[in-house]
Motif scaffolding. Sequence first.
Motif, mmCIF file in Angstrom:
data_model
loop_
_atom_site.group_PDB
_atom_site.id
_atom_site.type_symbol
_atom_site.label_atom_id
_atom_site.label_comp_id
_atom_site.label_asym_id
_atom_site.label_seq_id
_atom_site.Cartn_x
_atom_site.Cartn_y
_atom_site.Cartn_z
ATOM 1 N N GLY A 1 28.115 86.376 44.025
ATOM 2 C CA GLY A 1 29.654 86.399 43.932
ATOM 3 C C GLY A 1 30.317 85.461 44.990
ATOM 4 N N LYS A 2 29.837 84.319 45.266
ATOM 5 C CA LYS A 2 30.676 83.323 45.975
ATOM 6 C C LYS A 2 31.602 82.576 45.083
ATOM 7 N N THR A 3 32.581 81.971 45.662
ATOM 8 C CA THR A 3 33.238 81.020 44.927
ATOM 9 C C THR A 3 32.824 79.836 45.062
ATOM 10 N N ILE A 4 33.325 78.828 44.262
ATOM 11 C CA ILE A 4 32.706 77.198 44.230
ATOM 12 C C ILE A 4 33.120 76.789 45.573
ATOM 13 N N CYS B 1 22.995 79.910 41.948
ATOM 14 C CA CYS B 1 22.399 81.576 42.163
ATOM 15 C C CYS B 1 23.735 82.224 43.123
ATOM 16 N N ALA B 2 24.066 81.618 44.099
ATOM 17 C CA ALA B 2 25.340 81.898 44.966
ATOM 18 C C ALA B 2 26.687 82.385 43.960
ATOM 19 N N ASP C 1 31.223 69.845 38.798
ATOM 20 C CA ASP C 1 31.616 69.938 37.572
ATOM 21 C C ASP C 1 30.604 70.950 36.810
ATOM 22 N N ALA C 2 29.300 70.779 37.392
ATOM 23 C CA ALA C 2 28.397 71.859 36.897
ATOM 24 C C ALA C 2 28.513 73.265 37.310
ATOM 25 N N LEU C 3 29.236 73.245 38.668
ATOM 26 C CA LEU C 3 29.540 74.795 38.973
ATOM 27 C C LEU C 3 30.714 75.332 38.214
ATOM 28 N N GLU C 4 31.547 74.606 37.986
ATOM 29 C CA GLU C 4 32.872 74.934 37.460
ATOM 30 C C GLU C 4 32.671 75.464 36.017
ATOM 31 N N GLN D 1 16.737 71.968 44.610
ATOM 32 C CA GLN D 1 16.623 73.343 45.270
ATOM 33 C C GLN D 1 17.951 73.722 45.741
ATOM 34 N N LYS D 2 18.955 73.043 46.352
ATOM 35 C CA LYS D 2 20.065 73.309 46.690
ATOM 36 C C LYS D 2 21.060 73.753 45.368
ATOM 37 N N MET D 3 20.840 72.813 44.099
ATOM 38 C CA MET D 3 21.611 72.993 43.154
ATOM 39 C C MET D 3 21.232 74.521 42.465
ATOM 40 N N VAL D 4 19.961 74.806 42.647
ATOM 41 C CA VAL D 4 19.663 76.354 41.930
ATOM 42 C C VAL D 4 20.135 77.438 43.099
#
Lengths: 426, 268
Positions: A270-273, A264-265, A228-231, A257-260
Amino acid sequence: MTRAPGKTARLNRLFNPKDGRAVCVAADHGWMSDVTPNVMELRRILELVVRGGADGILISFGTAVRHGHLLRGKDSPAMLIRADWMNMPRLGASNVSNVLPVVNFKKMATSRARDALHMGASAITIYYFIGYGDEFEALNIEQAADFAKECRKVGLPLIIEPMAVGGMVTGVNIAEILIASGRIAAEIGADALKIPYTGDVKTFKELVDQAGVPVLVLGGAKSDVPRDALELVDEALRAGASGTVFGRNVTKAKDPQKMVADICALVHGGKTIAEILGEHRAVGQRLKPVPAQCIGCQLCEVACVRAHTPGYGQTRARLRVETPSLGEELKPHRPVVCTLCGQCADACATGALTIAPEARLVLQRSLCSQCGACVDACPFHLIFVEDGYPVVCDLCDGDPECVKWCKRGAIVLTEWKRRVRHVHAE
Amino acid sequence: MEIDIGKTIRISDFVHAADGRALLLDTTLPGSIGAVPGLEHTAEALAEVTDIVDGLIVNPGQAEHHAEFLGGRHRASPLVRVDWTNAFRGQDFCLPATEFRHLFISDAEDALALGASAAVASLFLGFDDEAEARNIEALSHLARECTRLALPLVVDIRPIGYKVGPSNFEESVKLGLSFMQELGADVLIIPPCSQGTCATIGGWIAVPVLVRMEEFPEAAHIDAFLAAGLRGFVLGEKVFARERYAERLEVLARQVHQRSSSDDARAR
C-alpha cells in the motif's frame, strides 16, 4: 467465484489470500527470443527475484528443471510454467537483436497441463493472439480451449495472455481489442489474465470489470527509468488489477531484487511511488530565459564565471547566450540556461547527480563514476567536465548571479514544482 | 427411440417434465465479441435471472467461475456451449471477421464435469461446403460422446451464411432440423419462422424445438409458436440490455409454462 479445490489451492499460492494480489516475474524470454544478458544470467536473476519477495515466477520447462529448486519452500514464489511457444519477436528484420528472422507467425502448444502439474507448477500461462487474422486467432482459441479443458480436469489454474498484434490492430482500436480479448479468454476458461496495459485507467478498468477474473498487468518493453514501470503498476492497480507479471522491467533492471521489492511495496504494501522512491514534492525556483529581452551582451556568462571561479572569462560559464547567425540578424539573442529538466539526473547510473529538495542540481562526487552520461544527456549542452567531474548550474544557492546582473530581464526566476528524491549531503 | 434415463433426467432439468416446455437464456456471445450491454458483469446478470428461467447457456469459463448461480432444484440449469465462432463479429466490432471460423472449445466430458445438464453447439448453414462438412463431422462425434455419457445434446441451428437469403431461409431451417434429428440431437433451437413452417416443424420433429428470439417476443408470437407445437424460447443476449428484463422474463416464463393466454399472464 467457484472453482475446483485443486485450482483454489494453487491460486492461493499465487495470489496472496490476504489481499488477493500477486507480483509475478516473467523469466521465459530465452524460450522465444534472442539470447540476452537477462537470459544468460538467469540463475543469478532468479535468486534476486526470489529474495525480492515475488509471489510467482513464469519460466519455461527447461528452466524449471535447472532452477526449479530455487522455488522450494512454503514462502517461495509459485512456479508458473509457459506451456506454449511462439516466434513473434523474430518476425521480420526490423528488430536489430533478431539474429534469425522468420516470415510466418507461428504459435505452438508445447506441452500438456499435466506436464506442468507434475513439475510442481501452480499455474500455466499461454498466449492468445488476436488481430493477426481469423485463422491464426481460431488456432489460438482452439489451443487455449484444449488447455482450459485439461486444466479443469487436473485442477491447475490457467493464465491466458491476450496479445493484440498484427495488421488489424491500430492505435485506435487496441484498447477495445484488449478489453474484448480479456473477456473472450475468461469465457473460454482462463482463471486469470496476463495482459498489456491499455494505456489509461479508464479503459483498463473496463477491461478488469468485464473480464471477471483476476487481471495481472504485464510490463512490456523495458522502461527507461524504474519510475515509469512503477507508474504503470500504480495505474493498473487503481483500475482494479490484481497485480503484475513484469518481465524485462525486472530481469533487465540494475537491481532486480530492489525492483521486485518496490513492486511488492506498491502492490501488497500500500505504499505510494513517492514513498518507495524516497521522493517528495519540491517547490522552488528555476531559471527561465526570455529571449525577446536579450541584447546579447553576454554579461550573464561573465557573472556566472566570476561567481564560481577566480578570475574572468566566459568559457567556463554554466549558461550561454546564442547569437543569431549571419543573415538572421532579426532573430533575438537566446540565453540558454539550465531549466532543471532532470535528464542529467535520470541518466546518472550511480545516483551521484540528483535534484535536491530545494530545487538545485547536486553532485555527490564520492558517487560519481565520471562516466560522462550526464554530459551526453543534457539537451542544452550546458554541462562540462572539470578535473574529471561534471560541472552543473547550482543556481548560486538560490540567488543566481546571472539574474542579478541582467538588467534587461532576459533571465528570470520562475516557479518550479517537481517530485524529487531525498538527497543526503556528501 | 428411447433415450436412456441419464438423458431423461438431465433434459427434465431444463425442459419441464409436466408441460414439455422450456425458457432458456443464452449468455455466450461474449465468448466471441467480449462483453455486451447488460452482460458486462456475468455474476450480477446470472443472479438476476437464475430463479426465473429453466436453463442458462453459458461458456465453459463462466460455468466454472459462476457455478454458485447455476443448477439446483429451483434455479436455472447450466447448458454448456462447447463451440466458438467469429461469425457474430460484425462491422461494429473492433476486429470484424473476414473469414468464417468455427471450432470446438469443450466436449461432452468437460461439460459434464462442469455440471452441465446439456451440451450446446451450433450447426452453421450457408457458409462454404468444407465448413459445413467439418461442422457436421464434429457434431456427429459430439452426439456419440453425449450418448455415451448420457448428456443431452442441444443443437442451435444457424442459417446465417452467405448462401442463405430470404428465398431459402425457412427451407434451410428445415434442412438443418432434418440433419440434426438424424444426427441424434435431443433438443433443437431454430430462428423464428413463419406460422406454416412452424406448424410443419411441430408436427414432424420428434424432439423439443425451441425458438431463438433476439428480443422479448410479442404476445401474439408466443401464442402462435406454442400453438404450432414448438416447446418454448431461447432468448439471446440482447435482452440483458433491456429495462426490467428480469420482470419481463418472469411474465414470459408464466406465458410459456402455464398455457395461459398472454393477457392472463401479464395480469397476474
